[in-house]
Design a protein around this motif. Sequence first.
Motif, PDB file in Angstrom:
ATOM      1  N   ILE A  46       0.681  -1.230   0.054  1.00  0.00           N
ATOM      2  CA  ILE A  46      -0.161  -0.038   0.105  1.00  0.00           C
ATOM      3  C   ILE A  46       0.882   1.345   0.069  1.00  0.00           C
ATOM      4  O   ILE A  46       0.632   2.153  -0.628  1.00  0.00           O
ATOM      5  N   ALA A  47       1.966   1.216   1.013  1.00  0.00           N
ATOM      6  CA  ALA A  47       2.727   2.474   1.138  1.00  0.00           C
ATOM      7  C   ALA A  47       3.343   2.676  -0.451  1.00  0.00           C
ATOM      8  O   ALA A  47       3.915   3.920  -0.596  1.00  0.00           O
ATOM      9  N   SER A  48       3.827   1.718  -1.061  1.00  0.00           N
ATOM     10  CA  SER A  48       4.748   1.956  -2.165  1.00  0.00           C
ATOM     11  C   SER A  48       3.854   1.812  -3.342  1.00  0.00           C
ATOM     12  O   SER A  48       4.442   2.084  -4.646  1.00  0.00           O
ATOM     13  N   GLY A  81      -4.721   2.201  12.934  1.00  0.00           N
ATOM     14  CA  GLY A  81      -4.496   3.456  12.371  1.00  0.00           C
ATOM     15  C   GLY A  81      -3.326   3.399  11.464  1.00  0.00           C
ATOM     16  O   GLY A  81      -3.119   4.474  11.158  1.00  0.00           O
ATOM     17  N   LEU A  82      -2.970   2.477  10.628  1.00  0.00           N
ATOM     18  CA  LEU A  82      -1.846   2.456   9.817  1.00  0.00           C
ATOM     19  C   LEU A  82      -2.221   2.857   8.208  1.00  0.00           C
ATOM     20  O   LEU A  82      -1.401   3.391   7.686  1.00  0.00           O
ATOM     21  N   VAL A  83      -3.551   2.518   8.051  1.00  0.00           N
ATOM     22  CA  VAL A  83      -3.941   2.777   6.763  1.00  0.00           C
ATOM     23  C   VAL A  83      -5.398   3.199   6.821  1.00  0.00           C
ATOM     24  O   VAL A  83      -6.166   2.865   7.937  1.00  0.00           O
ATOM     25  N   ASP A  84      -6.036   3.795   5.504  1.00  0.00           N
ATOM     26  CA  ASP A  84      -7.330   4.399   5.800  1.00  0.00           C
ATOM     27  C   ASP A  84      -7.776   3.750   4.366  1.00  0.00           C
ATOM     28  O   ASP A  84      -7.181   3.146   3.353  1.00  0.00           O
ATOM     29  N   SER A  85      -9.112   3.839   4.376  1.00  0.00           N
ATOM     30  CA  SER A  85      -9.840   2.973   3.124  1.00  0.00           C
ATOM     31  C   SER A  85     -11.137   3.879   2.562  1.00  0.00           C
ATOM     32  O   SER A  85     -11.703   4.626   3.412  1.00  0.00           O
ATOM     33  N   ASP A  86     -11.525   3.685   1.294  1.00  0.00           N
ATOM     34  CA  ASP A  86     -12.652   4.054   0.777  1.00  0.00           C
ATOM     35  C   ASP A  86     -13.414   3.003  -0.049  1.00  0.00           C
ATOM     36  O   ASP A  86     -12.696   2.498  -0.881  1.00  0.00           O
ATOM     37  N   TYR A  93     -10.472   0.904  -1.909  1.00  0.00           N
ATOM     38  CA  TYR A  93      -9.088   1.171  -2.104  1.00  0.00           C
ATOM     39  C   TYR A  93      -8.617   1.765  -0.818  1.00  0.00           C
ATOM     40  O   TYR A  93      -9.190   2.356   0.149  1.00  0.00           O
ATOM     41  N   TYR A  94      -7.093   1.380  -0.605  1.00  0.00           N
ATOM     42  CA  TYR A  94      -6.417   1.709   0.661  1.00  0.00           C
ATOM     43  C   TYR A  94      -5.250   2.339   0.482  1.00  0.00           C
ATOM     44  O   TYR A  94      -4.767   2.491  -0.705  1.00  0.00           O
ATOM     45  N   ARG A  95      -4.834   3.343   1.581  1.00  0.00           N
ATOM     46  CA  ARG A  95      -3.989   4.289   1.400  1.00  0.00           C
ATOM     47  C   ARG A  95      -3.169   4.108   2.735  1.00  0.00           C
ATOM     48  O   ARG A  95      -3.848   4.139   3.721  1.00  0.00           O
ATOM     49  N   LEU A  96      -2.014   4.520   2.894  1.00  0.00           N
ATOM     50  CA  LEU A  96      -1.276   4.713   3.798  1.00  0.00           C
ATOM     51  C   LEU A  96      -1.684   5.804   4.880  1.00  0.00           C
ATOM     52  O   LEU A  96      -2.136   6.872   4.158  1.00  0.00           O
ATOM     53  N   VAL A  97      -1.446   5.846   6.254  1.00  0.00           N
ATOM     54  CA  VAL A  97      -1.634   7.030   6.899  1.00  0.00           C
ATOM     55  C   VAL A  97      -0.204   7.346   7.349  1.00  0.00           C
ATOM     56  O   VAL A  97       0.266   6.768   8.305  1.00  0.00           O
ATOM     57  N   PRO A  98       0.291   8.405   6.552  1.00  0.00           N
ATOM     58  CA  PRO A  98       1.493   8.686   6.817  1.00  0.00           C
ATOM     59  C   PRO A  98       1.842   9.277   8.364  1.00  0.00           C
ATOM     60  O   PRO A  98       3.166   8.628   8.921  1.00  0.00           O
TER      61      PRO A  98
END
Length: 117
Positions: A46-48, A81-86, A93-98
């Motif tokens: 996800i992060a990359s 709390g490491l990723v968020d999604s929609d 779809y997942y994205r990183l929580v920087p």
Amino acid sequence: MSGPSGLSGAWAPVVRKPLEADQASAFAPMFKALGDPVRLRLLSMIASAGGGEVCVCDLTGSFALTGPTISHHLKVLREAGLVDSDRRGTWVYYRLVPAALALLGGLLDITKTAAAV
């Protein structure tokens, strides 16, 4: 700095001072989530991901696991709390929580010792 799991207020890297019990309790779920090889791989994927997010449909083929098992691992990462999604239609779809990784990185930053050399 505020962040996941209510980690706001003063805390310092572990090489500078010990964590308070409530701080350790707030950080622990993030480390626990990353303690599983599948979840660690998912987070790195996800992060990359190009574009900052990835569809769950693009993650599942990389594992010899069922869709529900991958969804469980993603749920653990989300709850930590490491990723968020929609959800978009039938896909998530997942994205990183920087900020979450910044918190973990700051906690483990050994360059910020109490005594400067």
